[in-house]
Design a protein around this motif. Structure first.
Motif, PDB file in Angstrom:
ATOM      1  N   LEU A  27       0.828  -1.206   0.000  1.00  0.00           N
ATOM      2  CA  LEU A  27       0.000   0.000   0.000  1.00  0.00           C
ATOM      3  C   LEU A  27       0.861   1.254   0.000  1.00  0.00           C
ATOM      4  O   LEU A  27       0.533   2.232  -0.675  1.00  0.00           O
ATOM      5  N   LEU A  28       1.983   1.210   0.727  1.00  0.00           N
ATOM      6  CA  LEU A  28       2.846   2.388   0.790  1.00  0.00           C
ATOM      7  C   LEU A  28       3.472   2.691  -0.564  1.00  0.00           C
ATOM      8  O   LEU A  28       3.270   3.777  -1.132  1.00  0.00           O
ATOM      9  N   PHE A  29       4.223   1.743  -1.109  1.00  0.00           N
ATOM     10  CA  PHE A  29       4.907   2.007  -2.370  1.00  0.00           C
ATOM     11  C   PHE A  29       3.943   2.007  -3.552  1.00  0.00           C
ATOM     12  O   PHE A  29       4.146   2.727  -4.527  1.00  0.00           O
ATOM     13  N   GLY A  30       2.882   1.201  -3.456  1.00  0.00           N
ATOM     14  CA  GLY A  30       1.871   1.232  -4.502  1.00  0.00           C
ATOM     15  C   GLY A  30       1.164   2.572  -4.550  1.00  0.00           C
ATOM     16  O   GLY A  30       0.921   3.134  -5.632  1.00  0.00           O
ATOM     17  N   GLY A  31       0.820   3.109  -3.362  1.00  0.00           N
ATOM     18  CA  GLY A  31       0.162   4.414  -3.311  1.00  0.00           C
ATOM     19  C   GLY A  31       1.040   5.519  -3.844  1.00  0.00           C
ATOM     20  O   GLY A  31       0.579   6.408  -4.579  1.00  0.00           O
ATOM     21  N   LEU A  32       2.328   5.491  -3.515  1.00  0.00           N
ATOM     22  CA  LEU A  32       3.240   6.517  -4.010  1.00  0.00           C
ATOM     23  C   LEU A  32       3.498   6.367  -5.502  1.00  0.00           C
ATOM     24  O   LEU A  32       3.632   7.367  -6.225  1.00  0.00           O
ATOM     25  N   ALA A  33       3.564   5.121  -5.975  1.00  0.00           N
ATOM     26  CA  ALA A  33       3.754   4.904  -7.411  1.00  0.00           C
ATOM     27  C   ALA A  33       2.556   5.419  -8.192  1.00  0.00           C
ATOM     28  O   ALA A  33       2.701   6.044  -9.252  1.00  0.00           O
ATOM     29  N   VAL A  34       1.365   5.175  -7.664  1.00  0.00           N
ATOM     30  CA  VAL A  34       0.153   5.680  -8.318  1.00  0.00           C
ATOM     31  C   VAL A  34       0.150   7.209  -8.341  1.00  0.00           C
ATOM     32  O   VAL A  34      -0.257   7.837  -9.316  1.00  0.00           O
ATOM     33  N   ARG A  35       0.664   7.830  -7.261  1.00  0.00           N
ATOM     34  CA  ARG A  35       0.659   9.294  -7.179  1.00  0.00           C
ATOM     35  C   ARG A  35       1.649   9.911  -8.165  1.00  0.00           C
ATOM     36  O   ARG A  35       1.317  10.859  -8.887  1.00  0.00           O
ATOM     37  N   TYR A  36       2.866   9.385  -8.215  1.00  0.00           N
ATOM     38  CA  TYR A  36       3.918  10.054  -8.974  1.00  0.00           C
ATOM     39  C   TYR A  36       4.128   9.491 -10.374  1.00  0.00           C
ATOM     40  O   TYR A  36       4.683  10.181 -11.227  1.00  0.00           O
ATOM     41  N   LEU A  37       3.713   8.260 -10.608  1.00  0.00           N
ATOM     42  CA  LEU A  37       3.867   7.687 -11.939  1.00  0.00           C
ATOM     43  C   LEU A  37       2.589   7.803 -12.760  1.00  0.00           C
ATOM     44  O   LEU A  37       2.637   8.106 -13.955  1.00  0.00           O
ATOM     45  N   LEU A  38       1.452   7.544 -12.123  1.00  0.00           N
ATOM     46  CA  LEU A  38       0.177   7.613 -12.833  1.00  0.00           C
ATOM     47  C   LEU A  38      -0.557   8.934 -12.622  1.00  0.00           C
ATOM     48  O   LEU A  38      -1.582   9.169 -13.251  1.00  0.00           O
ATOM     49  N   ILE A  46      -6.278   7.247  -1.133  1.00  0.00           N
ATOM     50  CA  ILE A  46      -7.103   6.134  -0.637  1.00  0.00           C
ATOM     51  C   ILE A  46      -6.221   4.955  -0.256  1.00  0.00           C
ATOM     52  O   ILE A  46      -6.415   4.316   0.789  1.00  0.00           O
ATOM     53  N   MET A  47      -5.216   4.657  -1.080  1.00  0.00           N
ATOM     54  CA  MET A  47      -4.317   3.552  -0.785  1.00  0.00           C
ATOM     55  C   MET A  47      -3.495   3.830   0.467  1.00  0.00           C
ATOM     56  O   MET A  47      -3.280   2.930   1.299  1.00  0.00           O
ATOM     57  N   LEU A  48      -3.028   5.056   0.635  1.00  0.00           N
ATOM     58  CA  LEU A  48      -2.220   5.390   1.806  1.00  0.00           C
ATOM     59  C   LEU A  48      -3.060   5.391   3.075  1.00  0.00           C
ATOM     60  O   LEU A  48      -2.547   5.077   4.160  1.00  0.00           O
ATOM     61  N   ILE A  49      -4.338   5.750   2.962  1.00  0.00           N
ATOM     62  CA  ILE A  49      -5.223   5.664   4.122  1.00  0.00           C
ATOM     63  C   ILE A  49      -5.371   4.217   4.575  1.00  0.00           C
ATOM     64  O   ILE A  49      -5.568   3.924   5.761  1.00  0.00           O
ATOM     65  N   GLY A  50      -5.236   3.302   3.636  1.00  0.00           N
ATOM     66  CA  GLY A  50      -5.360   1.890   3.968  1.00  0.00           C
ATOM     67  C   GLY A  50      -4.217   1.359   4.810  1.00  0.00           C
ATOM     68  O   GLY A  50      -4.339   0.297   5.430  1.00  0.00           O
ATOM     69  N   VAL A  51      -3.097   2.106   4.884  1.00  0.00           N
ATOM     70  CA  VAL A  51      -1.941   1.643   5.664  1.00  0.00           C
ATOM     71  C   VAL A  51      -2.288   1.476   7.136  1.00  0.00           C
ATOM     72  O   VAL A  51      -2.056   0.408   7.717  1.00  0.00           O
ATOM     73  N   PRO A  52      -2.867   2.489   7.823  1.00  0.00           N
ATOM     74  CA  PRO A  52      -3.227   2.275   9.233  1.00  0.00           C
ATOM     75  C   PRO A  52      -4.389   1.301   9.425  1.00  0.00           C
ATOM     76  O   PRO A  52      -4.509   0.694  10.491  1.00  0.00           O
ATOM     77  N   LEU A  53      -5.220   1.124   8.411  1.00  0.00           N
ATOM     78  CA  LEU A  53      -6.319   0.172   8.536  1.00  0.00           C
ATOM     79  C   LEU A  53      -5.803  -1.257   8.655  1.00  0.00           C
ATOM     80  O   LEU A  53      -6.462  -2.113   9.266  1.00  0.00           O
ATOM     81  N   VAL A  54      -4.638  -1.513   8.083  1.00  0.00           N
ATOM     82  CA  VAL A  54      -4.016  -2.834   8.223  1.00  0.00           C
ATOM     83  C   VAL A  54      -3.760  -3.132   9.698  1.00  0.00           C
ATOM     84  O   VAL A  54      -3.980  -4.256  10.174  1.00  0.00           O
ATOM     85  N   ASP A  55      -3.304  -2.118  10.436  1.00  0.00           N
ATOM     86  CA  ASP A  55      -3.054  -2.298  11.871  1.00  0.00           C
ATOM     87  C   ASP A  55      -4.343  -2.616  12.613  1.00  0.00           C
ATOM     88  O   ASP A  55      -4.366  -3.461  13.520  1.00  0.00           O
ATOM     89  N   LEU A  56      -5.418  -1.930  12.246  1.00  0.00           N
ATOM     90  CA  LEU A  56      -6.709  -2.161  12.904  1.00  0.00           C
ATOM     91  C   LEU A  56      -7.178  -3.591  12.683  1.00  0.00           C
ATOM     92  O   LEU A  56      -7.666  -4.254  13.617  1.00  0.00           O
TER      93      LEU A  56
END
Length: 211
Positions: A27-38, A46-56
């Motif tokens: 989610l971290l690198f995928g979210g950043l790749a989507v932001r800067y590459l796509l 939305i993908m980066l928000i999912g990072v803390p949800l994994v902990d939950l």
């Protein structure tokens, strides 16, 4: 296999922890790749928000596992420690990764080099230790909640504490925090507080010329 079962128990929670770790980086690198590459900032957010949800999700799975009658083992302790680490260090990791992606793919500023001495080094050492302290506080809070779920009890001696799965880990975490404090902020203040003074001596040519 017997040693693996003895350490992690029979619960599938260990696979949930491994999955959470994988999901964190995806989610971290995928979210950043989507932001800067796509150039899809909304999807990236939305993908980066999912990072803390994994902990939950991991917290819920751990609670369900214990409520189902599973005895506390190293897997449950690892889940709690993992939660503390990601909460305390997750934002810093995301920020560093974001700066690197922005520099690499969007012409952003280069990441700042970590200071090796001086006031900046001392500040960095204190900041890192505070994150460690926060991670340990969260982990110990989770361990105490875990102890309450399986039946509250307090060891009456250090030997009993060391042999107890939960209380033994609490003691180890406190020891790690103390060692980090000495090796981090205390060392920085005592030995890295000042930066090396650059040699600014002006070199003057010898006025006496040989004939």
């Amino acid at each position: 296999m017997d040693s693996f079962t003895e350490l992690f128990g029979t619960s599938p929670l260990i696979w949930a922890i491994l999955g959470a770790e994988g999901a964190f980086w995806i989610l971290l690198f995928g979210g950043l790749a989507v932001r800067y590459l796509l150039r899809r900032r909304l999807l990236s957010s939305i993908m980066l928000i999912g990072v803390p949800l994994v902990d939950l999700v991991l917290v819920v799975l751990t609670a369900i596992d214990l409520a189902g009658g599973e005895e506390p083992n190293f897997t449950h302790l690892l889940a709690t420690i993992y939660l503390g680490f990601t909460v305390a260090f997750g934002h810093a990791l995301i920020t560093k990764a974001d700066v690197w992606f922005a520099h690499r793919f969007a012409g952003g500023k280069a990441p700042q080099a970590k200071p090796k001495s001086g006031p900046a080094y001392v500040r960095a050492a204190w900041l890192e230790w505070r994150r460690v302290l926060l991670a340990v506080i969260i982990a110990i809070g989770g361990l105490l909640a875990m102890q309450a779920m399986v039946g509250w009890s307090v060891p009456s001696s250090f030997a009993e504490t060391n042999d107890d799965v939960i209380w033994g880990m609490i003691v180890k975490l406190l020891a790690i925090t103390a060692i980090w404090f000495v090796a981090g902020p205390v060392y920085a203040v005592l030995f890295r507080r000042t930066s090396p003074t650059p040699d600014t001596t002006e070199r003057v040519s010898d006025p006496i010329r040989s004939h």
